[in-house]
Design an enzyme around this catalytic site. Sequence first.
Site, mmCIF file in Angstrom:
data_model
loop_
_atom_site.group_PDB
_atom_site.id
_atom_site.type_symbol
_atom_site.label_atom_id
_atom_site.label_comp_id
_atom_site.label_asym_id
_atom_site.label_seq_id
_atom_site.Cartn_x
_atom_site.Cartn_y
_atom_site.Cartn_z
ATOM 1 N N ASP A 80 -11.426 2.943 9.492
ATOM 2 C CA ASP A 80 -10.818 1.785 9.980
ATOM 3 C C ASP A 80 -11.599 1.479 11.614
ATOM 4 O O ASP A 80 -10.647 1.392 12.285
ATOM 5 C CB ASP A 80 -9.411 1.978 10.211
ATOM 6 C CG ASP A 80 -8.813 1.594 8.559
ATOM 7 O OD1 ASP A 80 -9.258 0.797 7.987
ATOM 8 O OD2 ASP A 80 -7.745 2.655 8.319
ATOM 9 N N HIS A 94 -11.739 1.645 1.386
ATOM 10 C CA HIS A 94 -10.723 2.500 0.419
ATOM 11 C C HIS A 94 -11.598 2.883 -0.601
ATOM 12 O O HIS A 94 -10.995 3.170 -1.740
ATOM 13 C CB HIS A 94 -9.764 1.819 0.011
ATOM 14 C CG HIS A 94 -8.372 1.552 1.047
ATOM 15 N ND1 HIS A 94 -7.055 1.069 0.772
ATOM 16 C CD2 HIS A 94 -8.503 1.992 2.360
ATOM 17 C CE1 HIS A 94 -6.356 1.100 1.651
ATOM 18 N NE2 HIS A 94 -7.044 1.786 2.749
ATOM 19 N N ASP A 149 -7.842 -5.117 8.948
ATOM 20 C CA ASP A 149 -7.277 -3.751 9.052
ATOM 21 C C ASP A 149 -8.103 -2.863 9.650
ATOM 22 O O ASP A 149 -9.059 -2.106 8.968
ATOM 23 C CB ASP A 149 -6.953 -3.419 7.444
ATOM 24 C CG ASP A 149 -5.954 -2.181 7.446
ATOM 25 O OD1 ASP A 149 -5.707 -1.819 8.609
ATOM 26 O OD2 ASP A 149 -5.650 -1.489 6.289
ATOM 27 N N ASP A 185 -12.889 6.523 5.267
ATOM 28 C CA ASP A 185 -11.957 5.309 5.609
ATOM 29 C C ASP A 185 -11.617 5.536 6.840
ATOM 30 O O ASP A 185 -10.321 6.033 7.276
ATOM 31 C CB ASP A 185 -10.712 5.258 4.614
ATOM 32 C CG ASP A 185 -10.001 4.302 4.931
ATOM 33 O OD1 ASP A 185 -10.058 3.195 5.580
ATOM 34 O OD2 ASP A 185 -8.547 4.362 4.637
ATOM 35 N N HIS A 212 -8.840 -6.601 2.888
ATOM 36 C CA HIS A 212 -8.704 -6.106 4.237
ATOM 37 C C HIS A 212 -10.035 -5.795 4.777
ATOM 38 O O HIS A 212 -10.708 -4.846 4.196
ATOM 39 C CB HIS A 212 -7.769 -4.779 3.937
ATOM 40 C CG HIS A 212 -6.290 -4.970 4.043
ATOM 41 N ND1 HIS A 212 -5.547 -4.082 3.963
ATOM 42 C CD2 HIS A 212 -5.533 -6.321 4.173
ATOM 43 C CE1 HIS A 212 -4.275 -4.768 3.967
ATOM 44 N NE2 HIS A 212 -4.352 -5.995 4.214
ATOM 45 N N LYS A 215 -6.737 2.822 -3.162
ATOM 46 C CA LYS A 215 -7.077 3.612 -2.374
ATOM 47 C C LYS A 215 -7.997 4.691 -3.068
ATOM 48 O O LYS A 215 -7.317 5.250 -3.996
ATOM 49 C CB LYS A 215 -6.317 4.016 -1.266
ATOM 50 C CG LYS A 215 -7.022 4.943 -0.172
ATOM 51 C CD LYS A 215 -6.093 4.896 1.022
ATOM 52 C CE LYS A 215 -6.994 5.355 2.406
ATOM 53 N NZ LYS A 215 -6.048 5.582 3.431
ATOM 54 N N ASP A 272 -9.432 -3.169 0.074
ATOM 55 C CA ASP A 272 -9.847 -2.820 1.543
ATOM 56 C C ASP A 272 -11.182 -2.372 1.687
ATOM 57 O O ASP A 272 -11.463 -1.422 0.820
ATOM 58 C CB ASP A 272 -8.855 -1.647 1.877
ATOM 59 C CG ASP A 272 -8.882 -1.264 3.445
ATOM 60 O OD1 ASP A 272 -10.102 -0.801 3.693
ATOM 61 O OD2 ASP A 272 -7.897 -1.559 3.864
ATOM 62 N N TRP A 322 0.966 -1.299 0.057
ATOM 63 C CA TRP A 322 0.078 0.069 -0.023
ATOM 64 C C TRP A 322 0.840 1.173 0.172
ATOM 65 O O TRP A 322 1.729 1.326 0.775
ATOM 66 C CB TRP A 322 -0.834 0.031 1.219
ATOM 67 C CG TRP A 322 -1.585 1.248 1.311
ATOM 68 C CD1 TRP A 322 -2.661 1.719 0.213
ATOM 69 C CD2 TRP A 322 -1.192 2.220 2.059
ATOM 70 N NE1 TRP A 322 -3.002 2.948 0.754
ATOM 71 C CE2 TRP A 322 -2.158 3.444 1.954
ATOM 72 C CE3 TRP A 322 -0.617 2.576 3.271
ATOM 73 C CZ2 TRP A 322 -2.335 4.591 2.562
ATOM 74 C CZ3 TRP A 322 -0.811 3.880 3.958
ATOM 75 C CH2 TRP A 322 -1.474 4.872 3.751
ATOM 76 N N GLU A 361 -2.676 -2.814 -3.192
ATOM 77 C CA GLU A 361 -3.692 -2.205 -2.546
ATOM 78 C C GLU A 361 -4.164 -1.007 -3.044
ATOM 79 O O GLU A 361 -3.430 0.126 -3.025
ATOM 80 C CB GLU A 361 -3.498 -2.345 -1.142
ATOM 81 C CG GLU A 361 -4.754 -1.790 -0.416
ATOM 82 C CD GLU A 361 -4.519 -1.764 1.039
ATOM 83 O OE1 GLU A 361 -5.353 -1.396 1.763
ATOM 84 O OE2 GLU A 361 -3.376 -2.486 1.795
#
Length: 431
Positions: A298, A264, A328, A296, A288, A230, A261, A187, A228
């Site tokens: 998390d 993302h 993640d 985003d 993820h 985003k 992800d 990433w 990855e």
Amino acid sequence: MTSSSRLETAYALAVEQYQSVGVDVEAALARLRDVSVSVHCWQGDDVAGFENTGQTLGSGLAVTGNYPGRARNPEELRSDLEKAYALIPGSHRLNLHAIYGEFDEPVERNEIGVEHFQGWIEWARGQGVQLDFNPSYFSHPNADDGFTLAHPDSGIRDFWIEHGIACRRIAAAMGKAQDSPCMNNFWVPDGYKDLPADRTAPRKRLADSLDRIFAESMNASETLDSVECKLFGIGSESYVVGSHEFYMGYAITRNKVLCLDAGHFHPTEVISDKISSTLLYVPELLLHVSRGVRWDSDHVVTMSDELQAIMQEIVRGDYLNRVHIGLDFFDASINRVSAWVIGTRNTLKALLMALLEPRDELQRLEQEGDFTSRLALMEEQKTMPFGAVWDYYCETAGVPFGRNWMSAVADYESSVLSRRSESHPETVATA
């Protein structure tokens, strides 16, 4: 009646009910036992790592909260992980970032080697845990302006290219030591806060840098490369070089694993809808699993509709052998061990729910055009006695079922976490 006998009775009734719709519960549990979730190390220390350079978290990452008990060194982090694994049914992996090496003295990231992770390799072997890895393209002076592999300065690009090459060799050594491929996920945070005048040149530089990193052939039985994407990040709200389209094309043309992800993408996008499409063109996917709240951010994984949809897509498409499930998220506002346990157990619960679907019957109804029965069966499935099967799975795996795990974490907080005297300031934002 004892709690154990009540559990067995409830399980037997659940098995009978699932049999009535053509679902083999034991077969579902057998498949679940074979799934290893890659648990992320950075929940345990707020993505600080162990370089001890004084560099603050940056490049679009930060953590909210200041709950006491943050792991401050590898020994504390490993202790916390062992507690979490003891409360999660099944055998699972550990995902390490490059900043989590054991450094007796400062080592530049382009000079790290497997010797800095030997302690993790030995610990993992003793715990029966397999490792995954990530280069760390953040929290470093050479990333302060928001660019690394796409940097216009060739010297800085070369530094980060060398870091990527070093990390691939470390991942291969990990995979060889554990006799299982180590997923090495890239990433890269590069991007602009405001509108760029040139979107093309940074993407050309990123593609060239990645090609140079991946030039060395690696044994697929030892390590797999993942890239990855985003949509945006803190400090790169207007433009991220490594967009979904960029990495989708890169993964297809370079035969790489694509990482999706859950946080993302645009808040109205979901990765569950992307799984079947991307697997038509890429060999494997890394997920993820996270929870973005409007962006985003998390958050700890909860039993959300999207989490269930992700697992349904994996099972309905028969993709368990092509999808790697990783986590993640990071939350410093709650007990960090509890965050691991909640998120991982929810991921496994959602997967078990998907495995307990009458998939063949649902797909038969769809093929026959009986959409009424398809919808009705999907809705009736939501009140099936999944909880009894989950509790039985936990009990037979030797971990607490229901809310019983919470007392174990409370005891650990009292006896271990509360004795860590370090205070640290609250930080904000996310990855």
